[in-house]
Design a protein around this motif. Structure first.
Motif, PDB file in Angstrom:
ATOM      1  N   ILE A  51      35.442  30.207  44.223  1.00 18.83           N
ATOM      2  CA  ILE A  51      36.583  29.279  44.236  1.00 18.83           C
ATOM      3  C   ILE A  51      36.712  28.693  45.633  1.00 18.83           C
ATOM      4  N   LYS A  52      36.538  27.374  45.725  1.00 21.75           N
ATOM      5  CA  LYS A  52      36.510  26.690  47.020  1.00 21.75           C
ATOM      6  C   LYS A  52      37.455  25.498  47.034  1.00 21.75           C
ATOM      7  N   ALA A  53      38.581  25.628  46.324  1.00 18.56           N
ATOM      8  CA  ALA A  53      39.631  24.609  46.336  1.00 18.56           C
ATOM      9  C   ALA A  53      40.983  25.309  46.296  1.00 18.56           C
ATOM     10  N   ASP A  54      42.005  24.659  46.845  1.00 20.15           N
ATOM     11  CA  ASP A  54      43.353  25.225  46.820  1.00 20.15           C
ATOM     12  C   ASP A  54      43.956  25.123  45.413  1.00 20.15           C
ATOM     13  N   SER A  55      44.893  26.021  45.139  1.00 25.33           N
ATOM     14  CA  SER A  55      45.751  25.957  43.942  1.00 25.33           C
ATOM     15  C   SER A  55      44.981  25.997  42.630  1.00 25.33           C
ATOM     16  N   VAL A  56      43.822  26.605  42.620  1.00 30.72           N
ATOM     17  CA  VAL A  56      43.073  26.811  41.377  1.00 30.72           C
ATOM     18  C   VAL A  56      43.730  27.937  40.589  1.00 30.72           C
ATOM     19  N   ILE A  57      43.771  27.780  39.249  1.00 26.51           N
ATOM     20  CA  ILE A  57      44.196  28.867  38.361  1.00 26.51           C
ATOM     21  C   ILE A  57      42.997  29.244  37.500  1.00 26.51           C
ATOM     22  N   PHE A  58      42.613  30.520  37.569  1.00 28.40           N
ATOM     23  CA  PHE A  58      41.447  31.006  36.831  1.00 28.40           C
ATOM     24  C   PHE A  58      41.894  32.192  35.986  1.00 28.40           C
ATOM     25  N   SER A  59      41.810  32.062  34.663  1.00 21.89           N
ATOM     26  CA  SER A  59      42.332  33.146  33.819  1.00 21.89           C
ATOM     27  C   SER A  59      41.628  33.203  32.472  1.00 21.89           C
ATOM     28  N   GLY A  60      41.638  34.416  31.890  1.00 19.27           N
ATOM     29  CA  GLY A  60      41.195  34.597  30.516  1.00 19.27           C
ATOM     30  C   GLY A  60      39.707  34.766  30.307  1.00 19.27           C
ATOM     31  N   PHE A  61      38.964  35.231  31.312  1.00 16.11           N
ATOM     32  CA  PHE A  61      37.510  35.365  31.203  1.00 16.11           C
ATOM     33  C   PHE A  61      37.076  36.821  31.318  1.00 16.11           C
ATOM     34  N   LYS A  62      35.884  37.089  30.783  1.00 16.20           N
ATOM     35  CA  LYS A  62      35.180  38.337  31.058  1.00 16.20           C
ATOM     36  C   LYS A  62      34.039  37.993  32.006  1.00 16.20           C
ATOM     37  N   VAL A  63      34.084  38.549  33.210  1.00 13.68           N
ATOM     38  CA  VAL A  63      33.116  38.223  34.260  1.00 13.68           C
ATOM     39  C   VAL A  63      32.258  39.462  34.508  1.00 13.68           C
ATOM     40  N   ILE A  64      30.956  39.354  34.280  1.00 14.13           N
ATOM     41  CA  ILE A  64      30.107  40.546  34.321  1.00 14.13           C
ATOM     42  C   ILE A  64      28.822  40.309  35.125  1.00 14.13           C
ATOM     43  N   ASN A  65      28.256  41.412  35.603  1.00 17.03           N
ATOM     44  CA  ASN A  65      26.870  41.457  36.116  1.00 17.03           C
ATOM     45  C   ASN A  65      26.609  40.514  37.284  1.00 17.03           C
ATOM     46  N   SER A  66      27.423  40.632  38.339  1.00 15.79           N
ATOM     47  CA  SER A  66      27.105  39.854  39.544  1.00 15.79           C
ATOM     48  C   SER A  66      25.833  40.406  40.182  1.00 15.79           C
ATOM     49  N   GLY A  67      25.293  39.659  41.139  1.00  9.85           N
ATOM     50  CA  GLY A  67      24.156  40.159  41.899  1.00  9.85           C
ATOM     51  C   GLY A  67      24.562  41.285  42.827  1.00  9.85           C
ATOM     52  N   ILE A  71      44.316  28.374  49.705  1.00  4.34           N
ATOM     53  CA  ILE A  71      45.755  28.601  49.592  1.00  4.34           C
ATOM     54  C   ILE A  71      46.168  28.484  48.127  1.00  4.34           C
ATOM     55  N   GLY A  72      47.039  29.390  47.685  1.00  9.75           N
ATOM     56  CA  GLY A  72      47.703  29.243  46.396  1.00  9.75           C
ATOM     57  C   GLY A  72      46.834  29.417  45.174  1.00  9.75           C
ATOM     58  N   VAL A  73      45.735  30.155  45.287  1.00 11.70           N
ATOM     59  CA  VAL A  73      44.863  30.401  44.133  1.00 11.70           C
ATOM     60  C   VAL A  73      45.448  31.540  43.292  1.00 11.70           C
ATOM     61  N   VAL A  74      45.360  31.406  41.960  1.00  9.94           N
ATOM     62  CA  VAL A  74      45.821  32.441  41.031  1.00  9.94           C
ATOM     63  C   VAL A  74      44.635  32.909  40.190  1.00  9.94           C
ATOM     64  N   VAL A  75      44.366  34.214  40.216  1.00  9.39           N
ATOM     65  CA  VAL A  75      43.331  34.824  39.373  1.00  9.39           C
ATOM     66  C   VAL A  75      44.028  35.875  38.523  1.00  9.39           C
ATOM     67  N   LYS A  76      44.126  35.636  37.222  1.00 14.72           N
ATOM     68  CA  LYS A  76      44.925  36.536  36.388  1.00 14.72           C
ATOM     69  C   LYS A  76      44.313  36.715  35.003  1.00 14.72           C
ATOM     70  N   ASP A  77      44.646  37.854  34.403  1.00 12.20           N
ATOM     71  CA  ASP A  77      44.315  38.140  32.998  1.00 12.20           C
ATOM     72  C   ASP A  77      42.823  38.074  32.701  1.00 12.20           C
ATOM     73  N   ILE A  82      41.898  22.639  39.811  1.00 14.94           N
ATOM     74  CA  ILE A  82      41.939  22.591  38.353  1.00 14.94           C
ATOM     75  C   ILE A  82      42.434  23.923  37.798  1.00 14.94           C
ATOM     76  N   ILE A  83      42.731  23.925  36.502  1.00 20.36           N
ATOM     77  CA  ILE A  83      43.002  25.149  35.749  1.00 20.36           C
ATOM     78  C   ILE A  83      41.768  25.428  34.904  1.00 20.36           C
ATOM     79  N   LEU A  84      41.174  26.597  35.073  1.00 21.95           N
ATOM     80  CA  LEU A  84      40.027  27.000  34.250  1.00 21.95           C
ATOM     81  C   LEU A  84      40.502  28.155  33.373  1.00 21.95           C
ATOM     82  N   GLN A  85      40.645  27.872  32.078  1.00 18.46           N
ATOM     83  CA  GLN A  85      41.267  28.813  31.147  1.00 18.46           C
ATOM     84  C   GLN A  85      40.280  29.243  30.070  1.00 18.46           C
ATOM     85  N   GLY A  86      40.072  30.550  29.933  1.00 13.45           N
ATOM     86  CA  GLY A  86      39.235  31.067  28.867  1.00 13.45           C
ATOM     87  C   GLY A  86      40.019  31.241  27.579  1.00 13.45           C
TER      88      GLY A  86
END
Length: 410
Positions: free
Chosen positions: A84-100, A116-122, A63-67
């Motif tokens: 992210i546990k699937a191929d070709s996911v696009i993940f963009s536009g988020f503020k990710v904070i405070n992991s464990g 394969i083919g995952v995009v993490v941007k912006d 899927i595309i997960l867009q913030g």
């Protein structure tokens, strides 16, 4: 031909069948996890502005997960935020904070698992143990992310961008600060690191281990604990990078340890304790680099051989070259040395007298660091001048036979 027509029809119908799902306080879908549950492969999920505290968000569909307007995903210092546990996911536009935080399973802001083919941007990542972690990834892109952390001790923080056992990665245009290593590659091949800014990290701006056939181009590595380390690696291309203000007792712009058959071209080493420290390095070409205002331009250990250092500028360094041995198996030629005092009677631009870049005092301080207390004293100046006239300690073959008379335009 028939195959391409069928593929085009499949893509067309896939677009028709895919849907957009919106997540937000005024939408029917309130949580990201629920949207992922409802989504099918190929769908787009739009997450509206807000703060989402949903524990570990697992993306297991293509899927595309867009913030939208930078929604915040808060791990509350308990969870890995995005997995992210699937191929070709696009993940963009988020503020990710405070992991464990955990030293065994390395929780991250964003982690890609064997995909394969995952995009993490912006994205903007802040205060995570590891920022973005790629485990056994292939053809993934990590682009235009800002990654910040604030720990002061390296055992309390992971790396900004960490890639392990991966291939054909693109790490492009990211800004990383405050992590253990800004970017870390281990067992990564056929990949490129391009136009990143890695500064004020606790240990290294970039750390290579057992990673062959890679290139890093046009990056800035500034004010890190010890600059950049490239270790146990072959066939690496390092072009047009900036290594600046990496200071400390054991700091350097670039450490080369047990590497071979590589190219270091067009880089700038400015205001580092040592521009380059080489140990166990062979068949490396260093060309058209600038070494300026460093404590040592280059430290070339006796274990290095068959390296070619040519057409570089050495400007205003305390020591241009240093070594810990007497046998020299490397080649210096056509470099510009601002300490050269020779002449050019035939005006061909090449000095008529060979230049010996290794000073007697550099040899003394390599074995006795406390001798730096005598730096710039009249006695040391006299010793260096005497050594140039009648060499006795510095190796005779540590020489540039054809020094340039003018600074090279690089």
């Amino acid at each position: 031909m028939k195959f391409h027509i069928c593929l085009s029809f499949l893509l067309f119908f896939n677009c028709l069948w895919s849907q957009k799902i919106e997540v937000g306080s005024d939408k029917s879908v309130k949580t990201i996890k629920k949207a992922i549950e409802l989504a099918k492969s190929g769908d787009t999920i739009i997450v509206n502005k807000g703060v989402y505290r949903e524990g570990n968000i697992i993306i297991d569909k293509r899927i595309i997960l867009q913030g939208k307007d930078l929604p915040v995903l808060d791990g509350q210092q308990k969870y890995e935020v995005v997995s992210i546990k699937a191929d070709s996911v696009i993940f963009s536009g988020f503020k990710v904070i405070n992991s464990g935080y955990a030293s065994l399973n390395d929780p991250c802001g964003i982690k890609i698992y064997d995909r394969i083919g995952v995009v993490v941007k912006d994205n903007f990542l802040e205060n995570n143990f590891f920022g973005i972690y790629v485990q056994k990834g292939s053809n993934c892109i990590v682009k235009n992310n800002t990654i910040k952390a604030y720990q002061k001790e390296e055992q309390r923080i992971g790396n900004g961008i960490h890639c392990w056992k991966s291939d054909s990665m693109q790490i492009v245009g990211n800004r990383i600060s405050g992590h253990r290593d800004g970017i870390y590659f281990e067992f990564v091949s056929n990949s490129v690191i391009w136009r990143n800014v890695s500064k004020a990290n606790i240990r290294y701006g970039l750390h290579f281990m057992f990673s062959n056939d890679d290139a890093y181009i046009g990056n800035v590595f500034k004010n890190n604990g010890a600059g950049v380390a490239v270790m146990f690696t072959r066939n690496v291309k390092m072009f047009n990078n900036y290594f600046e203000e990496n200071w400390g007792d054991a700091a350097y712009g670039l450490l080369l340890k047990e590497i071979s058959d590589s190219y270091i071209v067009g880089n700038k080493f400015i205001r580092n304790t040592s521009g380059i420290y080489m140990e166990g390095t062979s068949r490396v070409k260093l060309e058209r680099n600038i070494f300026k205002d460093n404590g040592w331009g280059m430290k070339v250990q006796a274990s290095c051989m068959e390296n070619v250092i040519s057409s570089n500028n050495f400007l205003s360094n305390t020591f241009d070259i240093s070594t810990n041995g007497s046998l020299v198996l490397n080649h210096f030629n056509n470099n510009y040395w601002d300490k050269y005092e020779g002449y050019d009677l035939n005006r061909d631009g090449i000095g008529d007298v060979p230049f010996h870049p290794l000073s007697l005092f550099a040899v003394i301080t390599e074995n006795n660091p406390s001798a730096m207390l005598l730096f710039r004293s009249f006695m040391i100046t006299l010793l260096d001048k005497s050594e140039k006239i009648l060499p006795s300690i510095t190796p005779d073959n540590f020489v540039d036979e054809s020094p340039e008379m003018k600074s090279l335009v690089l």
